[in-house]
Design a protein around this motif. Structure first.
Motif, PDB file in Angstrom:
ATOM      1  N   ALA A  47      32.072  39.902-111.284  1.00  0.00           N
ATOM      2  CA  ALA A  47      32.375  38.473-111.374  1.00  0.00           C
ATOM      3  C   ALA A  47      31.433  37.669-110.480  1.00  0.00           C
ATOM      4  O   ALA A  47      30.937  36.605-110.879  1.00  0.00           O
ATOM      5  CB  ALA A  47      33.836  38.211-110.999  1.00  0.00           C
ATOM      6  N   TYR A  48      31.161  38.180-109.289  1.00  0.00           N
ATOM      7  CA  TYR A  48      30.247  37.491-108.377  1.00  0.00           C
ATOM      8  C   TYR A  48      28.842  37.435-108.967  1.00  0.00           C
ATOM      9  O   TYR A  48      28.201  36.376-108.974  1.00  0.00           O
ATOM     10  CB  TYR A  48      30.259  38.187-107.011  1.00  0.00           C
ATOM     11  N   LEU A  49      28.367  38.550-109.490  1.00  0.00           N
ATOM     12  CA  LEU A  49      27.041  38.562-110.125  1.00  0.00           C
ATOM     13  C   LEU A  49      26.981  37.615-111.325  1.00  0.00           C
ATOM     14  O   LEU A  49      25.995  36.892-111.518  1.00  0.00           O
ATOM     15  CB  LEU A  49      26.672  39.972-110.579  1.00  0.00           C
ATOM     16  N   TYR A  50      28.033  37.626-112.120  1.00  0.00           N
ATOM     17  CA  TYR A  50      28.084  36.730-113.278  1.00  0.00           C
ATOM     18  C   TYR A  50      27.957  35.274-112.842  1.00  0.00           C
ATOM     19  O   TYR A  50      27.187  34.498-113.414  1.00  0.00           O
ATOM     20  CB  TYR A  50      29.382  36.947-114.065  1.00  0.00           C
ATOM     21  N   LEU A  51      28.714  34.891-111.810  1.00  0.00           N
ATOM     22  CA  LEU A  51      28.669  33.504-111.361  1.00  0.00           C
ATOM     23  C   LEU A  51      27.337  33.160-110.701  1.00  0.00           C
ATOM     24  O   LEU A  51      26.858  32.028-110.837  1.00  0.00           O
ATOM     25  CB  LEU A  51      29.851  33.199-110.443  1.00  0.00           C
ATOM     26  N   LEU A  52      26.721  34.117-110.004  1.00  0.00           N
ATOM     27  CA  LEU A  52      25.377  33.870-109.467  1.00  0.00           C
ATOM     28  C   LEU A  52      24.385  33.629-110.597  1.00  0.00           C
ATOM     29  O   LEU A  52      23.576  32.696-110.544  1.00  0.00           O
ATOM     30  CB  LEU A  52      24.905  35.049-108.608  1.00  0.00           C
ATOM     31  N   GLU A  53      24.448  34.464-111.624  1.00  0.00           N
ATOM     32  CA  GLU A  53      23.541  34.284-112.768  1.00  0.00           C
ATOM     33  C   GLU A  53      23.829  32.974-113.494  1.00  0.00           C
ATOM     34  O   GLU A  53      22.904  32.277-113.914  1.00  0.00           O
ATOM     35  CB  GLU A  53      23.646  35.464-113.729  1.00  0.00           C
ATOM     36  N   LYS A  54      25.105  32.635-113.632  1.00  0.00           N
ATOM     37  CA  LYS A  54      25.469  31.374-114.283  1.00  0.00           C
ATOM     38  C   LYS A  54      24.936  30.206-113.463  1.00  0.00           C
ATOM     39  O   LYS A  54      24.418  29.235-114.026  1.00  0.00           O
ATOM     40  CB  LYS A  54      26.990  31.281-114.453  1.00  0.00           C
ATOM     41  N   TYR A  55      25.040  30.287-112.144  1.00  0.00           N
ATOM     42  CA  TYR A  55      24.512  29.222-111.295  1.00  0.00           C
ATOM     43  C   TYR A  55      22.999  29.071-111.502  1.00  0.00           C
ATOM     44  O   TYR A  55      22.492  27.954-111.625  1.00  0.00           O
ATOM     45  CB  TYR A  55      24.813  29.482-109.812  1.00  0.00           C
ATOM     46  N   ILE A  56      22.277  30.186-111.548  1.00  0.00           N
ATOM     47  CA  ILE A  56      20.820  30.126-111.761  1.00  0.00           C
ATOM     48  C   ILE A  56      20.514  29.424-113.079  1.00  0.00           C
ATOM     49  O   ILE A  56      19.613  28.587-113.155  1.00  0.00           O
ATOM     50  CB  ILE A  56      20.198  31.538-111.702  1.00  0.00           C
ATOM     51  N   GLU A  57      21.277  29.746-114.126  1.00  0.00           N
ATOM     52  CA  GLU A  57      21.070  29.107-115.428  1.00  0.00           C
ATOM     53  C   GLU A  57      21.441  27.623-115.407  1.00  0.00           C
ATOM     54  O   GLU A  57      20.797  26.805-116.055  1.00  0.00           O
ATOM     55  CB  GLU A  57      21.890  29.815-116.502  1.00  0.00           C
ATOM     56  N   ASP A  58      22.487  27.262-114.642  1.00  0.00           N
ATOM     57  CA  ASP A  58      23.016  25.899-114.642  1.00  0.00           C
ATOM     58  C   ASP A  58      22.463  25.026-113.527  1.00  0.00           C
ATOM     59  O   ASP A  58      22.740  23.824-113.502  1.00  0.00           O
ATOM     60  CB  ASP A  58      24.549  25.912-114.477  1.00  0.00           C
ATOM     61  N   ARG A  59      21.693  25.568-112.604  1.00  0.00           N
ATOM     62  CA  ARG A  59      21.376  24.846-111.368  1.00  0.00           C
ATOM     63  C   ARG A  59      20.658  23.525-111.580  1.00  0.00           C
ATOM     64  O   ARG A  59      20.776  22.628-110.756  1.00  0.00           O
ATOM     65  CB  ARG A  59      20.606  25.725-110.398  1.00  0.00           C
ATOM     66  N   ASP A  60      19.950  23.366-112.654  1.00  0.00           N
ATOM     67  CA  ASP A  60      19.277  22.094-112.902  1.00  0.00           C
ATOM     68  C   ASP A  60      20.262  20.952-113.138  1.00  0.00           C
ATOM     69  O   ASP A  60      19.922  19.788-112.981  1.00  0.00           O
ATOM     70  CB  ASP A  60      18.317  22.204-114.089  1.00  0.00           C
ATOM     71  N   SER A  61      21.493  21.294-113.497  1.00  0.00           N
ATOM     72  CA  SER A  61      22.491  20.254-113.745  1.00  0.00           C
ATOM     73  C   SER A  61      23.264  19.873-112.484  1.00  0.00           C
ATOM     74  O   SER A  61      24.092  18.974-112.515  1.00  0.00           O
ATOM     75  CB  SER A  61      23.465  20.699-114.836  1.00  0.00           C
ATOM     76  N   PHE A  62      22.990  20.562-111.352  1.00  0.00           N
ATOM     77  CA  PHE A  62      23.675  20.264-110.094  1.00  0.00           C
ATOM     78  C   PHE A  62      22.766  19.443-109.184  1.00  0.00           C
ATOM     79  O   PHE A  62      21.541  19.546-109.268  1.00  0.00           O
ATOM     80  CB  PHE A  62      24.080  21.557-109.374  1.00  0.00           C
ATOM     81  N   ALA A  67      23.237  23.298 -99.308  1.00  0.00           N
ATOM     82  CA  ALA A  67      22.701  24.482 -98.640  1.00  0.00           C
ATOM     83  C   ALA A  67      21.857  25.308 -99.595  1.00  0.00           C
ATOM     84  O   ALA A  67      21.959  25.175-100.807  1.00  0.00           O
ATOM     85  CB  ALA A  67      23.858  25.325 -98.105  1.00  0.00           C
ATOM     86  N   ASN A  68      21.036  26.153 -99.026  1.00  0.00           N
ATOM     87  CA  ASN A  68      20.198  27.026 -99.838  1.00  0.00           C
ATOM     88  C   ASN A  68      20.817  28.392-100.082  1.00  0.00           C
ATOM     89  O   ASN A  68      20.353  29.124-100.940  1.00  0.00           O
ATOM     90  CB  ASN A  68      18.820  27.194 -99.192  1.00  0.00           C
ATOM     91  N   LYS A  69      21.833  28.759 -99.328  1.00  0.00           N
ATOM     92  CA  LYS A  69      22.472  30.054 -99.541  1.00  0.00           C
ATOM     93  C   LYS A  69      23.196  30.055-100.881  1.00  0.00           C
ATOM     94  O   LYS A  69      23.941  29.126-101.201  1.00  0.00           O
ATOM     95  CB  LYS A  69      23.485  30.355 -98.431  1.00  0.00           C
ATOM     96  N   ALA A  70      22.974  31.104-101.651  1.00  0.00           N
ATOM     97  CA  ALA A  70      23.560  31.184-102.998  1.00  0.00           C
ATOM     98  C   ALA A  70      25.076  31.095-102.957  1.00  0.00           C
ATOM     99  O   ALA A  70      25.689  30.414-103.788  1.00  0.00           O
ATOM    100  CB  ALA A  70      23.122  32.471-103.687  1.00  0.00           C
ATOM    101  N   SER A  71      25.703  31.768-101.998  1.00  0.00           N
ATOM    102  CA  SER A  71      27.164  31.761-101.957  1.00  0.00           C
ATOM    103  C   SER A  71      27.703  30.363-101.661  1.00  0.00           C
ATOM    104  O   SER A  71      28.729  29.957-102.206  1.00  0.00           O
ATOM    105  CB  SER A  71      27.679  32.753-100.917  1.00  0.00           C
ATOM    106  N   VAL A  72      27.013  29.617-100.822  1.00  0.00           N
ATOM    107  CA  VAL A  72      27.429  28.246-100.526  1.00  0.00           C
ATOM    108  C   VAL A  72      27.207  27.368-101.754  1.00  0.00           C
ATOM    109  O   VAL A  72      28.039  26.530-102.103  1.00  0.00           O
ATOM    110  CB  VAL A  72      26.672  27.702 -99.295  1.00  0.00           C
ATOM    111  N   ARG A  73      26.096  27.561-102.436  1.00  0.00           N
ATOM    112  CA  ARG A  73      25.811  26.792-103.647  1.00  0.00           C
ATOM    113  C   ARG A  73      26.853  27.067-104.731  1.00  0.00           C
ATOM    114  O   ARG A  73      27.221  26.166-105.477  1.00  0.00           O
ATOM    115  CB  ARG A  73      24.402  27.098-104.167  1.00  0.00           C
TER     116      ARG A  73
END
Length: 184
Positions: A47-62, A67-73
């Motif tokens: 689940a954590y990996l899925y959400l990290l990958e989803k964040y990478i795909e969606d990050r342009d919309s945020f 912060a730069n840390k992935a978990s904080v993002r």
């Protein structure tokens, strides 16, 4: 590495240990996937990996600030942080034994049983609401969940199964040929 002291407290919590043991006893003769602590940890990690990958795909919309840390993002973007994701994954099946005893949906039983554990381990009311909602939704089809955590748990719960090697796949109600594909 991000320390997760509250998750460690869950793994050492007397109720978590008791419910995990009850699941183990209830599933001692089960020929299909079991729902022990190893499954919970696998679901948490996926689940954590899925959400990290989803964040990478969606990050342009945020927004860019933060912060730069992935978990904080993740927490800024989706409202759930690493500890909440791991807590939900680890606790998502703690109500299996209840379903075996009285046919109550284990997702709902697990959500109910998780709340006092989460409180004892220091999660806030807001975090508990998101975790409990995710747990209660983990059996739904991913596109029918109302929360991003419920969606992540629903997907991870299936992806954590080793269907390709399972001797019981021919009679398993959950099995589909697609579950043999490596998706992550």
């Amino acid at each position: 590495m991000i320390p997760m002291p509250r998750v460690n407290r869950i793994l050492q919590h007397r109720n978590y240990e008791e419910f995990t043991e009850k699941n183990k006893q209830a599933e001692a003769k089960r020929v299909y996937c079991r729902h022990g602590s190893d499954h919970g940890l696998a679901v948490a990690r996926i689940a954590y990996l899925y959400l990290l990958e989803k964040y990478i795909e969606d990050r342009d919309s945020f927004p860019e600030n933060g912060a730069n840390k992935a978990s904080v993002r993740l927490e800024e973007s989706y409202g759930v942080g690493k500890e909440s994701i791991y807590a939900a994954g680890i606790l998502h099946d703690i109500g299996r034994w209840v379903e075996y005893e009285n046919q109550e949906d284990h997702a709902l039983a697990g959500a109910r049983l998780a709340r006092p554990i989460l409180r004892d381990c220091g999660f806030t009311e807001g975090e508990m609401e998101k975790i409990v909602l995710g747990i209660s939704e983990h059996r739904l089809p991913p596109d029918q969940t109302s929360s991003i955590l419920g969606q992540a748990l629903a997907l991870a719960d299936d992806w954590a199964r080793d269907c390709q090697s399972c001797p019981s796949k021919a009679t398993c109600y959950k099995y589909t040929k697609a579950m043999e594909d490596i998706l992550i």
